[in-house]
Design a protein around this motif. Sequence first.
Motif, short mmCIF file in Angstrom:
data_model
loop_
_atom_site.label_atom_id
_atom_site.label_comp_id
_atom_site.label_asym_id
_atom_site.label_seq_id
_atom_site.Cartn_x
_atom_site.Cartn_y
_atom_site.Cartn_z
N GLN A 111 34.02 107.88 33.89
CA GLN A 111 34.32 108.51 32.60
C GLN A 111 34.92 109.89 32.81
OE1 GLN A 111 33.82 106.63 29.64
NE2 GLN A 111 33.55 105.17 31.33
N HIS A 112 35.92 110.22 32.00
CA HIS A 112 36.57 111.52 32.10
C HIS A 112 35.66 112.61 31.55
CE1 HIS A 112 40.39 109.95 33.48
NE2 HIS A 112 40.38 109.06 32.50
N LEU A 113 35.62 113.72 32.24
CA LEU A 113 34.87 114.87 31.77
C LEU A 113 35.74 115.71 30.84
CD1 LEU A 113 33.19 116.02 35.11
CD2 LEU A 113 32.13 114.73 33.26
N VAL A 117 34.30 121.18 31.36
CA VAL A 117 33.26 120.86 32.33
C VAL A 117 33.83 121.00 33.74
CG1 VAL A 117 31.59 119.17 33.14
CG2 VAL A 117 32.20 119.25 30.72
N ILE A 118 33.51 122.08 34.38
CA ILE A 118 33.96 122.33 35.75
C ILE A 118 32.71 122.42 36.63
CG2 ILE A 118 35.24 123.85 37.29
CD1 ILE A 118 36.84 124.79 34.88
N ASP A 153 28.69 126.67 22.71
CA ASP A 153 29.38 127.19 23.89
C ASP A 153 28.51 126.86 25.10
OD1 ASP A 153 30.60 128.56 25.91
OD2 ASP A 153 30.89 130.42 24.79
N TYR A 154 28.87 125.78 25.80
CA TYR A 154 28.04 125.32 26.91
C TYR A 154 28.01 126.30 28.07
CZ TYR A 154 27.53 120.78 24.67
OH TYR A 154 27.21 119.77 23.79
N MET A 155 29.00 127.16 28.16
CA MET A 155 28.96 128.17 29.20
C MET A 155 27.80 129.14 28.96
SD MET A 155 31.25 127.36 31.32
CE MET A 155 31.23 128.85 32.32
N LYS A 156 27.43 129.32 27.70
CA LYS A 156 26.34 130.24 27.36
C LYS A 156 24.99 129.54 27.31
CE LYS A 156 28.86 133.90 24.98
NZ LYS A 156 30.18 133.50 25.45
N VAL A 157 24.95 128.29 26.83
CA VAL A 157 23.67 127.59 26.68
C VAL A 157 23.42 126.58 27.79
CG1 VAL A 157 23.73 127.88 24.19
CG2 VAL A 157 24.63 125.78 25.18
N SER A 164 27.62 111.26 32.80
CA SER A 164 28.94 111.41 33.40
C SER A 164 28.98 112.56 34.41
CB SER A 164 29.99 111.66 32.30
OG SER A 164 29.63 112.78 31.51
N ILE A 165 28.02 113.48 34.31
CA ILE A 165 27.94 114.60 35.26
C ILE A 165 27.06 114.24 36.45
CG2 ILE A 165 27.10 116.96 35.59
CD1 ILE A 165 27.91 117.57 32.73
N VAL A 166 25.82 113.81 36.20
CA VAL A 166 24.90 113.56 37.31
C VAL A 166 25.35 112.36 38.15
CG1 VAL A 166 22.95 114.59 36.11
CG2 VAL A 166 23.36 112.14 35.85
#
Length: 263
Positions: A111-113, A117-118, A153-157, A164-166
């Motif tokens: 799946q594309h991120l 998401v970096i 804002d996922y960079m903050k929280v 798809s990440i793990v």
Amino acid sequence: MEPAVEELMPRLLPVGDCDLPEDFDPTVPPRTPQEYLKRVQIEAARCPDVVVAQIDPRKLKKKQTVNISISGCQPAPEGYSPTLKWQQQQVANFSAVRQSLNKHRNHWRSQHLDSNVIMPKSEDEEGWKKFCLGERIYSEIDTLSDNENIGIDYMKVGFPPLLSIVSRMNQATVTSVLEYLISWFGEKKFTPELGRWLYALLACLEKPLLPEAHSLIRQLARRCSEVRVLEENKNEEQISALNLIICLVSRYFDQRDLADEPS
């Protein structure tokens, strides 16, 4: 070699007298098996009987103390010890999650991120702490501005542990991130963001455990038991989350000496 020593240390490859040319030079690379074995004998004979290591005493003044805890988990606060039935149910649920993750790992990995998401590199400890926990928790900022309440804002929280990440994390990365978060938890408070990531990483951890993973999860369970005892307000939801992690480490990953005694 002296006879008395030779009796204690018999030769594995006995070598008799070799017919070597008169111009044999032990410093030249051997050309025959006999020359090689003779050269080994000469080098062994030149070795001193006792070797003393040269140690710089200045280096011993630093990092002399190593604290290693071999004790089990601290008991849960009175009235908060989980029942055996509850623990067994959590283990069953966790096992089902792991099976589903393994079954569909390739699907989620494909799946594309989202563009925002970096994922940090495996060795980027600070990057992973900010990625998982968010800058707000990592920097210990308690409040959000009005502008930050609009959207997420996922960079903050912090990014949640999406499948798809793990699914993109290999075992080396899983172990590294687990180590980073446990290290952070060793000095900080427990948060829901931390709990979600710890659960997800444990779900990704392959059995049988590698020695470093074995040590990490035991450290994690002990830390959870410490925080659970120190919980002043006895937040039932938080204690339940800590109980869950201890339960999974002790009963799913077979660290039974750390298990909570059924209430």
